[in-house]
Design an enzyme around this catalytic site. Structure first.
Site, short mmCIF file in Angstrom:
data_model
loop_
_atom_site.label_atom_id
_atom_site.label_comp_id
_atom_site.label_asym_id
_atom_site.label_seq_id
_atom_site.Cartn_x
_atom_site.Cartn_y
_atom_site.Cartn_z
N GLY A 124 -4.21 -3.98 6.19
CA GLY A 124 -3.20 -3.73 7.21
C GLY A 124 -3.40 -2.37 7.84
CE LYS B 163 -3.87 3.74 1.89
NZ LYS B 163 -5.16 3.39 2.53
CE LYS C 160 -7.36 -1.90 6.66
NZ LYS C 160 -7.34 -0.43 6.72
CE LYS D 200 -4.74 0.13 0.45
NZ LYS D 200 -5.53 -0.58 1.48
CG ASP E 47 -7.69 2.62 0.42
OD1 ASP E 47 -8.81 3.17 0.51
OD2 ASP E 47 -7.14 2.03 1.38
CB SER F 51 -0.88 -0.05 1.26
OG SER F 51 -1.61 1.15 1.40
CD GLU G 118 -8.90 -0.63 0.64
OE1 GLU G 118 -8.09 -1.17 -0.15
OE2 GLU G 118 -8.71 -0.55 1.86
CG ASP H 206 -10.53 -0.47 4.96
OD1 ASP H 206 -10.85 -0.90 6.07
OD2 ASP H 206 -9.42 0.09 4.77
O1 OSB Z 1 -7.13 2.18 4.35
O2 OSB Z 1 -6.10 0.34 4.25
C1 OSB Z 1 -6.18 1.48 4.70
C2 OSB Z 1 -3.15 2.23 6.90
C3 OSB Z 1 -3.73 2.99 7.88
C4 OSB Z 1 -5.07 3.29 7.79
C5 OSB Z 1 -5.83 2.81 6.72
C6 OSB Z 1 -5.26 2.02 5.74
C7 OSB Z 1 -3.88 1.75 5.82
C8 OSB Z 1 -3.15 0.99 4.81
C9 OSB Z 1 -1.87 0.36 5.28
O3 OSB Z 1 -3.47 0.95 3.65
C10 OSB Z 1 -1.59 -0.99 4.75
C11 OSB Z 1 -0.40 -1.60 5.44
O4 OSB Z 1 -0.46 -1.88 6.66
O5 OSB Z 1 0.60 -1.80 4.77
MG MG Z 2 -8.36 1.10 3.11
#
Ligand code: OSB
Ligand code: MG
Length: 378
Positions: free
Chosen positions: A293, A165, A265, A163, A191, A137, A216, A241
């Site tokens: 995660g 952001k 999660k 992924k 995401d 991510s 996402e 999510d």
């Molecule tokens: O939206 O998935 C998410 C981290 C903090 C808060 C929200 C998200 C995330 C990640 C991190 O995408 C993924 C990772 O732990 O590598």
């Molecule tokens: Mg997410």
């Protein structure tokens, strides 16, 4: 099984690279670790994944600490449970929210049961995979070019899903640059962490042309209805999510057609019992799931890896190796990736050792709660 002592402690771990998402930026991670001990002296570590700011599901590391000390621990300490599946209902009864705080103890109790039975956590959960597919991510970067280079490196390292952001202003141009430079086969997704609205969905309609595996949580963190409206306008699958906080929400997602994939999660849904229920429901409905995660340390990662070994976790998880996050993790062996795969530990319990000496050094505060001590609200 009976929990005799619970120790909470916070550590501070600097992240190797800043992690910027639409709702905030992190440069280091405050990590809440739990140590659970039974009367026979068997002990396990678990992690509460609540972030520093209330910008994900409303919980924070500080609210989780209070919830754990005053309401979660008193409900569990000193009480007999026939198996770890009894924890979740006991924690939900007349106790709203605080799912990440609850999950930290609930999941720890699964690990404790695995230790007591001499089996791996993955096996106890019903895992069937010996290794899991790894994704990464990537936070929002300073420019499309920077995102292209970061993504290129990730694919070269072997990640099976990248992924990206996104947020308004750092979306179509960024993702298109990556698609153009890395080619039509690159396994990309986006995401948004709630950064869009139905009224301002134009960038999402453009992303729909970029062959993403999924998009996402584009809309509000607690929404299902508007996501259904959006999904009707997109051919790309919507993955939820934040909105999926329980089995009931997963059912509603399917009924309303709010999305076609779920990022599970375990912290977000209150632990493994709820995660497995969502996993099983989705398997029956033909909905793929994958493990998300929360920038976990190696302790929380062990729990995610065990969960991701279940059969319907059919897409690469946000379960990157330790070195993606930290100069040095708090477990040994550290989590590693070979050809985009991470091995599911076969040993008893969570399958990694916690480096206690290092944890002591990194500890900012700690608090021990034992059976017999009363908290509030009991
Ligand atoms: O939206 O998935 C998410 C981290 C903090 C808060 C929200 C998200 C995330 C990640 C991190 O995408 C993924 C990772 O732990 O590598
Ligand atoms: Mg997410």
């Amino acid at each position: 099984m009976r929990l005799e002592r619970l120790t909470l402690r916070e550590l501070l771990l600097p992240l190797k690279e800043p992690f910027r998402i639409s709702s905030g930026t992190q440069t280091s991670r405050r990590i809440l670790l739990l140590e659970l001990e039974d009367a026979d002296g068997t002990s396990v570590w678990s992690e509460c994944v609540a972030p520093e700011e209330p910008n994900y599901n409303g919980e924070t590391i500080d609210t989780a600490r209070i919830a754990l000390e005053h309401w979660v621990a008193p409900r569990v300490l000193g009480r007999w449970f026939a198996n770890p599946a009894e924890l979740f209902p006991a924690l939900q009864h007349n106790f709203r929210g605080h799912l990440m705080a609850k999950a930290a103890v609930e999941m720890g109790m699964w690990a404790l049961a695995a230790e007591q039975q001499g089996v791996s956590l993955a096996r106890l959960l019903g895992g069937t995979r010996t290794e899991v597919e790894v994704g990464i991510s990537l936070g929002i970067q300073a420019s499309p070019g920077a995102l292209v280079e970061r993504s290129r490196r990730a694919l070269e390292e072997g990640y099976r899903k990248v992924k990206l952001k996104i947020e308004p202003g750092a979306d179509v141009e960024y993702v298109r640059a990556v698609r153009t430079e890395l080619g039509p086969k690159a396994p990309l997704m986006a995401d948004a962490n709630n950064a869009y609205s139905l009224e301002q969905a134009e960038p999402l309609l453009q992303l729909d042309q970029l062959d993403l595996i999924m998009i996402e949580q584009p809309l509000a963190w607690d929404d299902l209805r508007q996501h259904a409206e959006l999904q009707r306008r997109l051919r790309t699958p919507v993955c939820l999510d934040e909105s999926i906080t329980s089995l009931e929400r997963a059912r509603e997602m399917v009924e309303l057609e709010s999305g076609r994939v779920i990022n599970i999660k375990p912290g977000r849904v209150g632990g493994f019992t709820a995660s497995i229920a969502i996993h099983d429901f989705c398997a029956a409905q033909g909905i793929p799931v994958w493990c998300g995660g929360m920038l976990e340390s190696g302790v929380g990662r062990a729990y995610n890896v065990a969960l991701a070994s279940l059969p319907n976790f059919t897409k690469p998880g946000d379960i990157s190796p330790s070195s993606r996050y930290w100069e040095r993790d708090v477990v040994s062996p550290e989590w590693t990736m070979q050809k985009g795969m991470m091995a599911v530990p076969k040993g008893t319990g969570i399958g990694v050792e916690v480096d206690r000496e290092r944890i002591e050094k990194l500890t900012v505060w700690q608090k021990r709660v034992a059976a017999g001590q009363r908290g509030r609200g009991r």
